[in-house]
Design a protein around this motif. Structure first.
Motif, mmCIF file in Angstrom:
data_model
loop_
_atom_site.group_PDB
_atom_site.id
_atom_site.type_symbol
_atom_site.label_atom_id
_atom_site.label_comp_id
_atom_site.label_asym_id
_atom_site.label_seq_id
_atom_site.Cartn_x
_atom_site.Cartn_y
_atom_site.Cartn_z
ATOM 1 N N LEU A 1 49.181 64.093 81.102
ATOM 2 C CA LEU A 1 48.350 62.901 80.943
ATOM 3 C C LEU A 1 47.596 63.056 79.635
ATOM 4 O O LEU A 1 47.356 64.168 79.165
ATOM 5 C CB LEU A 1 47.355 62.767 82.097
ATOM 6 N N ARG A 2 47.189 61.940 79.053
ATOM 7 C CA ARG A 2 46.388 61.958 77.825
ATOM 8 C C ARG A 2 45.134 61.127 78.015
ATOM 9 O O ARG A 2 45.147 60.094 78.696
ATOM 10 C CB ARG A 2 47.173 61.341 76.650
ATOM 11 N N SER A 3 44.060 61.571 77.381
ATOM 12 C CA SER A 3 42.819 60.816 77.377
ATOM 13 C C SER A 3 42.195 60.934 76.005
ATOM 14 O O SER A 3 42.196 62.005 75.397
ATOM 15 C CB SER A 3 41.845 61.347 78.430
ATOM 16 N N ASP A 4 41.659 59.823 75.506
ATOM 17 C CA ASP A 4 40.990 59.816 74.205
ATOM 18 C C ASP A 4 39.475 59.770 74.368
ATOM 19 O O ASP A 4 38.759 59.560 73.409
ATOM 20 C CB ASP A 4 41.433 58.586 73.392
ATOM 21 N N GLU A 5 39.002 59.964 75.600
ATOM 22 C CA GLU A 5 37.592 59.729 75.887
ATOM 23 C C GLU A 5 36.738 60.976 76.011
ATOM 24 O O GLU A 5 35.567 60.867 76.321
ATOM 25 C CB GLU A 5 37.477 58.920 77.180
ATOM 26 N N PHE A 6 37.290 62.158 75.812
ATOM 27 C CA PHE A 6 36.500 63.368 75.997
ATOM 28 C C PHE A 6 35.434 63.472 74.917
ATOM 29 O O PHE A 6 35.732 63.442 73.729
ATOM 30 C CB PHE A 6 37.380 64.615 75.964
ATOM 31 N N SER A 7 34.184 63.595 75.352
ATOM 32 C CA SER A 7 33.090 63.674 74.386
ATOM 33 C C SER A 7 32.362 65.009 74.432
ATOM 34 O O SER A 7 31.646 65.346 73.497
ATOM 35 C CB SER A 7 32.095 62.536 74.627
ATOM 36 N N THR B 1 42.628 68.288 72.357
ATOM 37 C CA THR B 1 43.765 67.383 72.182
ATOM 38 C C THR B 1 43.768 66.222 73.170
ATOM 39 O O THR B 1 44.564 65.300 73.029
ATOM 40 C CB THR B 1 45.097 68.149 72.335
ATOM 41 N N GLY B 2 42.909 66.290 74.199
ATOM 42 C CA GLY B 2 42.897 65.239 75.216
ATOM 43 C C GLY B 2 44.096 65.309 76.148
ATOM 44 O O GLY B 2 44.416 64.367 76.857
ATOM 45 N N ARG B 3 44.727 66.468 76.178
ATOM 46 C CA ARG B 3 45.930 66.666 76.995
ATOM 47 C C ARG B 3 45.535 67.240 78.359
ATOM 48 O O ARG B 3 44.743 68.169 78.446
ATOM 49 C CB ARG B 3 46.859 67.625 76.263
ATOM 50 N N ILE B 4 46.100 66.674 79.414
ATOM 51 C CA ILE B 4 45.851 67.132 80.776
ATOM 52 C C ILE B 4 47.210 67.486 81.384
ATOM 53 O O ILE B 4 48.069 66.622 81.521
ATOM 54 C CB ILE B 4 45.175 66.031 81.625
ATOM 55 N N GLU B 5 47.410 68.766 81.704
ATOM 56 C CA GLU B 5 48.665 69.232 82.279
ATOM 57 C C GLU B 5 48.462 69.432 83.772
ATOM 58 O O GLU B 5 47.562 70.161 84.181
ATOM 59 C CB GLU B 5 49.094 70.552 81.644
ATOM 60 N N VAL B 6 49.313 68.802 84.572
ATOM 61 C CA VAL B 6 49.171 68.884 86.024
ATOM 62 C C VAL B 6 50.507 69.282 86.651
ATOM 63 O O VAL B 6 51.523 68.642 86.397
ATOM 64 C CB VAL B 6 48.713 67.533 86.615
ATOM 65 N N SER C 1 44.252 58.025 88.865
ATOM 66 C CA SER C 1 43.093 57.557 89.632
ATOM 67 C C SER C 1 42.046 58.644 89.805
ATOM 68 O O SER C 1 40.850 58.373 89.732
ATOM 69 C CB SER C 1 43.527 57.052 91.005
ATOM 70 N N VAL C 2 42.495 59.873 90.024
ATOM 71 C CA VAL C 2 41.556 60.991 90.177
ATOM 72 C C VAL C 2 40.787 61.194 88.875
ATOM 73 O O VAL C 2 39.566 61.367 88.888
ATOM 74 C CB VAL C 2 42.291 62.287 90.592
ATOM 75 N N VAL C 3 41.486 61.172 87.751
ATOM 76 C CA VAL C 3 40.805 61.323 86.458
ATOM 77 C C VAL C 3 39.816 60.174 86.263
ATOM 78 O O VAL C 3 38.671 60.383 85.845
ATOM 79 C CB VAL C 3 41.813 61.394 85.287
ATOM 80 N N LYS C 4 40.233 58.970 86.607
ATOM 81 C CA LYS C 4 39.352 57.803 86.472
ATOM 82 C C LYS C 4 38.095 57.957 87.339
ATOM 83 O O LYS C 4 37.004 57.563 86.933
ATOM 84 C CB LYS C 4 40.102 56.529 86.844
ATOM 85 N N SER C 5 38.247 58.552 88.515
ATOM 86 C CA SER C 5 37.102 58.745 89.410
ATOM 87 C C SER C 5 36.065 59.696 88.816
ATOM 88 O O SER C 5 34.913 59.689 89.236
ATOM 89 C CB SER C 5 37.561 59.253 90.777
ATOM 90 N N ALA D 1 42.845 57.918 81.699
ATOM 91 C CA ALA D 1 43.978 58.771 81.347
ATOM 92 C C ALA D 1 45.243 57.958 81.519
ATOM 93 O O ALA D 1 45.276 56.969 82.260
ATOM 94 C CB ALA D 1 44.021 60.001 82.237
ATOM 95 N N ARG D 2 46.281 58.380 80.818
ATOM 96 C CA ARG D 2 47.573 57.698 80.918
ATOM 97 C C ARG D 2 48.679 58.754 80.847
ATOM 98 O O ARG D 2 48.500 59.797 80.213
ATOM 99 C CB ARG D 2 47.730 56.692 79.794
ATOM 100 N N PRO D 3 49.806 58.485 81.491
ATOM 101 C CA PRO D 3 50.932 59.416 81.407
ATOM 102 C C PRO D 3 51.433 59.495 79.967
ATOM 103 O O PRO D 3 51.385 58.504 79.226
ATOM 104 C CB PRO D 3 51.998 58.800 82.308
ATOM 105 N N ALA D 4 51.908 60.683 79.569
ATOM 106 C CA ALA D 4 52.431 60.871 78.218
ATOM 107 C C ALA D 4 53.676 61.734 78.295
ATOM 108 O O ALA D 4 53.839 62.530 79.216
ATOM 109 C CB ALA D 4 51.392 61.535 77.324
ATOM 110 N N ALA D 5 54.551 61.582 77.309
ATOM 111 C CA ALA D 5 55.788 62.341 77.271
ATOM 112 C C ALA D 5 55.543 63.792 76.830
ATOM 113 O O ALA D 5 56.270 64.696 77.198
ATOM 114 C CB ALA D 5 56.784 61.692 76.329
ATOM 115 N N PHE D 6 54.491 63.984 76.009
ATOM 116 C CA PHE D 6 54.200 65.346 75.506
ATOM 117 C C PHE D 6 52.736 65.501 75.227
ATOM 118 O O PHE D 6 51.986 64.564 75.207
ATOM 119 C CB PHE D 6 55.017 65.671 74.254
#
Length: 72
Positions: free
Chosen positions: A6-12, A39-44, A58-62, A67-72
């Motif tokens: 997953l990727r997120s651009d919101e980490f502060s 990098t905003g990368r979340i590996e699960v 949804s868990v990340v959003k909570s 977050a959104r799925p990403a290929a890499f």
């Protein structure tokens, strides 16, 4: 088990790393979660039958982050 990125651009701040990792790790079907602050990368690692990608997002959003799925 499946590995999803997953990727997120919101980490502060680095405190979000522990918050997201704990929330994902507590999710049924998740065996491991690693958040990379820089990098905003979340590996699960998870069982997609009991923890589908939509549930992971949804868990990340909570925790207060998008977050959104990403290929890499």
């Amino acid at each position: 088990m499946t590995k999803t990125i997953l990727r997120s651009d919101e980490f502060s701040c680095p405190s979000c790393v522990t918050k997201i990792e704990k929330a994902l790790a507590a999710t049924q079907g998740v065996t491991s979660a690693k958040v990379h602050f820089n990098t905003g990368r979340i590996e699960v690692e998870h069982d997609p039958a009991s923890a589908p990608v939509e549930a992971l997002v949804s868990v990340v959003k909570s925790t207060g982050y998008e977050a959104r799925p990403a290929a890499f």
